[in-house]
Design a protein around this motif. Sequence first.
Motif, PDB file in Angstrom:
ATOM      1  N   CYS A 498       0.828  -1.198   0.000  1.00  0.00           N
ATOM      2  CA  CYS A 498       0.000   0.000   0.000  1.00  0.00           C
ATOM      3  C   CYS A 498       0.869   1.257   0.000  1.00  0.00           C
ATOM      4  CB  CYS A 498      -0.887  -0.020   1.249  1.00  0.00           C
ATOM      5  SG  CYS A 498      -2.117   1.281   1.248  1.00  0.00           S
ATOM      6  N   ASP A 499       0.588   2.173  -0.938  1.00  0.00           N
ATOM      7  CA  ASP A 499       1.313   3.439  -1.008  1.00  0.00           C
ATOM      8  C   ASP A 499       0.737   4.435  -0.019  1.00  0.00           C
ATOM      9  OD1 ASP A 499       2.829   2.369  -3.040  1.00  0.00           O
ATOM     10  OD2 ASP A 499       1.525   3.164  -4.606  1.00  0.00           O
ATOM     11  N   GLU A 500       1.508   5.477   0.231  1.00  0.00           N
ATOM     12  CA  GLU A 500       1.098   6.500   1.180  1.00  0.00           C
ATOM     13  C   GLU A 500       1.072   7.854   0.473  1.00  0.00           C
ATOM     14  OE1 GLU A 500       2.486   7.288   5.633  1.00  0.00           O
ATOM     15  OE2 GLU A 500       3.950   8.054   4.191  1.00  0.00           O
ATOM     16  N   LEU A 501      -0.044   8.588   0.601  1.00  0.00           N
ATOM     17  CA  LEU A 501      -0.171   9.920   0.029  1.00  0.00           C
ATOM     18  C   LEU A 501       0.134  10.954   1.104  1.00  0.00           C
ATOM     19  CD1 LEU A 501      -1.048  11.802  -2.332  1.00  0.00           C
ATOM     20  CD2 LEU A 501      -3.362  11.706  -1.371  1.00  0.00           C
ATOM     21  N   GLU A 502       1.007  11.897   0.781  1.00  0.00           N
ATOM     22  CA  GLU A 502       1.348  12.986   1.697  1.00  0.00           C
ATOM     23  C   GLU A 502       0.907  14.314   1.093  1.00  0.00           C
ATOM     24  OE1 GLU A 502       5.240  14.899   4.005  1.00  0.00           O
ATOM     25  OE2 GLU A 502       5.434  13.069   2.803  1.00  0.00           O
ATOM     26  N   LEU A 503       0.082  15.057   1.821  1.00  0.00           N
ATOM     27  CA  LEU A 503      -0.421  16.347   1.369  1.00  0.00           C
ATOM     28  C   LEU A 503       0.115  17.453   2.266  1.00  0.00           C
ATOM     29  CD1 LEU A 503      -4.172  15.434   0.768  1.00  0.00           C
ATOM     30  CD2 LEU A 503      -2.387  15.661  -0.961  1.00  0.00           C
ATOM     31  N   SER A 504       0.527  18.564   1.643  1.00  0.00           N
ATOM     32  CA  SER A 504       1.020  19.714   2.396  1.00  0.00           C
ATOM     33  C   SER A 504       0.337  20.978   1.903  1.00  0.00           C
ATOM     34  CB  SER A 504       2.536  19.848   2.252  1.00  0.00           C
ATOM     35  OG  SER A 504       3.000  21.000   2.916  1.00  0.00           O
ATOM     36  N   PHE A 505      -0.092  21.818   2.845  1.00  0.00           N
ATOM     37  CA  PHE A 505      -0.785  23.057   2.497  1.00  0.00           C
ATOM     38  C   PHE A 505       0.097  24.291   2.702  1.00  0.00           C
ATOM     39  CE2 PHE A 505      -4.026  19.953   3.478  1.00  0.00           C
ATOM     40  CZ  PHE A 505      -4.918  20.115   2.436  1.00  0.00           C
ATOM     41  N   SER A 506       1.367  24.085   2.969  1.00  0.00           N
ATOM     42  CA  SER A 506       2.332  25.177   3.082  1.00  0.00           C
ATOM     43  C   SER A 506       3.522  24.848   2.197  1.00  0.00           C
ATOM     44  CB  SER A 506       2.802  25.357   4.534  1.00  0.00           C
ATOM     45  OG  SER A 506       1.750  25.821   5.349  1.00  0.00           O
ATOM     46  N   ASP A 507       3.923  25.810   1.406  1.00  0.00           N
ATOM     47  CA  ASP A 507       5.048  25.624   0.495  1.00  0.00           C
ATOM     48  C   ASP A 507       6.336  26.009   1.220  1.00  0.00           C
ATOM     49  OD1 ASP A 507       6.913  25.611  -1.549  1.00  0.00           O
ATOM     50  OD2 ASP A 507       5.496  26.371  -3.024  1.00  0.00           O
ATOM     51  N   LEU A 508       7.241  25.058   1.371  1.00  0.00           N
ATOM     52  CA  LEU A 508       8.466  25.287   2.138  1.00  0.00           C
ATOM     53  C   LEU A 508       9.385  26.311   1.484  1.00  0.00           C
ATOM     54  CD1 LEU A 508       9.329  21.627   3.234  1.00  0.00           C
ATOM     55  CD2 LEU A 508       8.153  23.404   4.556  1.00  0.00           C
ATOM     56  N   VAL A 509       9.262  26.502   0.181  1.00  0.00           N
ATOM     57  CA  VAL A 509      10.150  27.447  -0.507  1.00  0.00           C
ATOM     58  C   VAL A 509       9.550  28.854  -0.573  1.00  0.00           C
ATOM     59  CG1 VAL A 509      11.152  25.616  -1.895  1.00  0.00           C
ATOM     60  CG2 VAL A 509       9.209  26.891  -2.794  1.00  0.00           C
ATOM     61  N   VAL A 510       8.355  29.038  -0.008  1.00  0.00           N
ATOM     62  CA  VAL A 510       7.692  30.340  -0.009  1.00  0.00           C
ATOM     63  C   VAL A 510       7.665  30.886   1.413  1.00  0.00           C
ATOM     64  CG1 VAL A 510       5.509  31.546  -0.446  1.00  0.00           C
ATOM     65  CG2 VAL A 510       6.284  29.770  -2.014  1.00  0.00           C
ATOM     66  N   GLU A 511       8.037  32.157   1.563  1.00  0.00           N
ATOM     67  CA  GLU A 511       8.094  32.751   2.892  1.00  0.00           C
ATOM     68  C   GLU A 511       6.734  33.256   3.369  1.00  0.00           C
ATOM     69  OE1 GLU A 511      11.023  35.784   2.931  1.00  0.00           O
ATOM     70  OE2 GLU A 511      12.718  34.416   2.608  1.00  0.00           O
TER      71      GLU A 511
END
Length: 601
Positions: A498-511
């Motif tokens: 089973c694969d795992e989906l990772e979602l992020s709502f903050s962009d690490l390269v944006v301040e």
Amino acid sequence: MIDLKGSQNLIKTPDFTTAPKLEALIMEGCIRLVNVHPSIGVLKMLKLLNLRDCKSLRNLPTRIGMESLETLILSGCSNLVRFPEIDGKMEHLKTLDLSSCYKIEYLPVNLQQIEFLEKLDLSETSITEPPSFIFHLKNLKILSFNGRKGPSYKSRPNLPSLFKVIQGRRTNPMAQMLPLLSGLSSLRSLNLRDCNLCEGDIPRDFSGLSCLMILDLSGSNFISIPASLTRLSKLWFLDLSNCNMCTFCEADIHGLSSLSHLYLKGNNFITIPLALTQLSRLKSLELSYCTELKSLPELLTTIADVIIDGCASLEVVASPSKVCNLVDEALVYAINCFKLAENINALTLLRKHLKAFANSRKMFAILMPGSDIPEWFSQQKSDSSIKIPLPKDSQWIGVASCCIFINNDSSRDYEIISCCACINFRNSEQASRDGSIFRGRNRRMIGGTGWQVGPIIKDHLFLHYWSRDQLYPISIEYKYGHCETNNLWATDCLDHKCDELELSFSDLVVEDNAKVKKCGVRIVYEKDLEEIKELQCHTTQFSPNFEHTHQHSIHNDGSVDNTSHIKRKANIYDEAEEEGPQPKRMQKFFNFIMGQSGKKH
């Protein structure tokens, strides 16, 4: 080539007679440069002269005869008083940019000798009307003449709206010159923003601009859309923002058969005319800050982006139609639409769109007011990212996600809310031994989307849907290195766990990220689409009292907050000239206009 870009201590240039074969001279951003040596005017081999944003520059040579010059950029030279006379034909000049040269009042008549000019930008100068010789420039493809700006303009008192209309009808020099524009048969892009035009100023033969693709008339005074515009069959982009429009009347707009982007921001519509259903190729509709707009009818499903942020009176958005679904991605952008949030549940809106489009659209997103994540999202976390295992069965059709966000720093003009996804692959023992599955890659970025959001007053919800075939576009050919089929999902092959989906709502390269309070996710199955009735959450999903919020969604001076899709630019004309990254669709379009091959950025 000599590149002195950003040399802030440069006050004057050297004598150029010792560099007769110089082809490019770049002095952009030399903010202390006052004078340019007269020898620059006789550089016969010079092809590019870039003096953009040399804000202290006051004078150029009296005459210039750079016969090989192709591009002359003087934009942002706010203290430049006079444009030099042309010595010779300068027949290779294709681009002349004088935008934001606030003090230039006229151009020399012999500029008409530049018969092969393709781009002319006179935006925000003191030139009150297009020079008469413009109409002899038969190769002109891009003309920008948007309204005068700058310190002297801003210091004038604002005229009452009614007087502006009367003044525009009687004395507007731009209106008197418009009929002559129809002779520019090669024109592709025309910017007349903030020229105070009235409906009667647009001539009947305006449709003679048969090649026109981009037209900006924002800041005009129109009661309804001028009839002559409706026959521009190649028009691709039309901006009628802030034109005081309240209706389309009986305009037959089916002649705008190529129109893809329509901006109607800041107008006085109460409802959107059904005439828009005639625009079969429309992909983006912007209605931001139409503060009188109360309802949004069913629109063609060719429209991918509906931008309705700041529509303080909006109460009703029609259910999506199932017909004519031709787009892979769609967006409803309803920042600060508090009345709408009181009348429709964001989850319901998402589920209705899934019901209509889940099997055809790869991505769908909604941004609107909301203060809690619905319990329908089975996994939730008080963080800006979340992980969820992806089932191996074939019954699920996609993944729905949600987050609550608010301004992180209220002093910023805008912040970024985004949704990025990646899959962490967990290969089987057999695949791990031979290393062939996914060619040894255990993590794959799916991609992401981001939006600029201006100041928001209350918590907002960001709902996002990823279809299964967007998460798994990998073919057998990609996995094994040879072609069996290009349509099978990787998950249909039982060769990994089973694969795992990772979602992020903050962009690490944006301040300047917005503050994400909480997020949630749910695997969507076919059966979820059958349960269309609204689910009631145990907690209150939306703030029940937005009365005070309605009153403050517009500033006291009548101005509105700036919120826009991060993929769109505030100035579509700037987009063609920027040297940084650009949206590929827009860049290809401008390359097409200028007859250039596509460039990678």
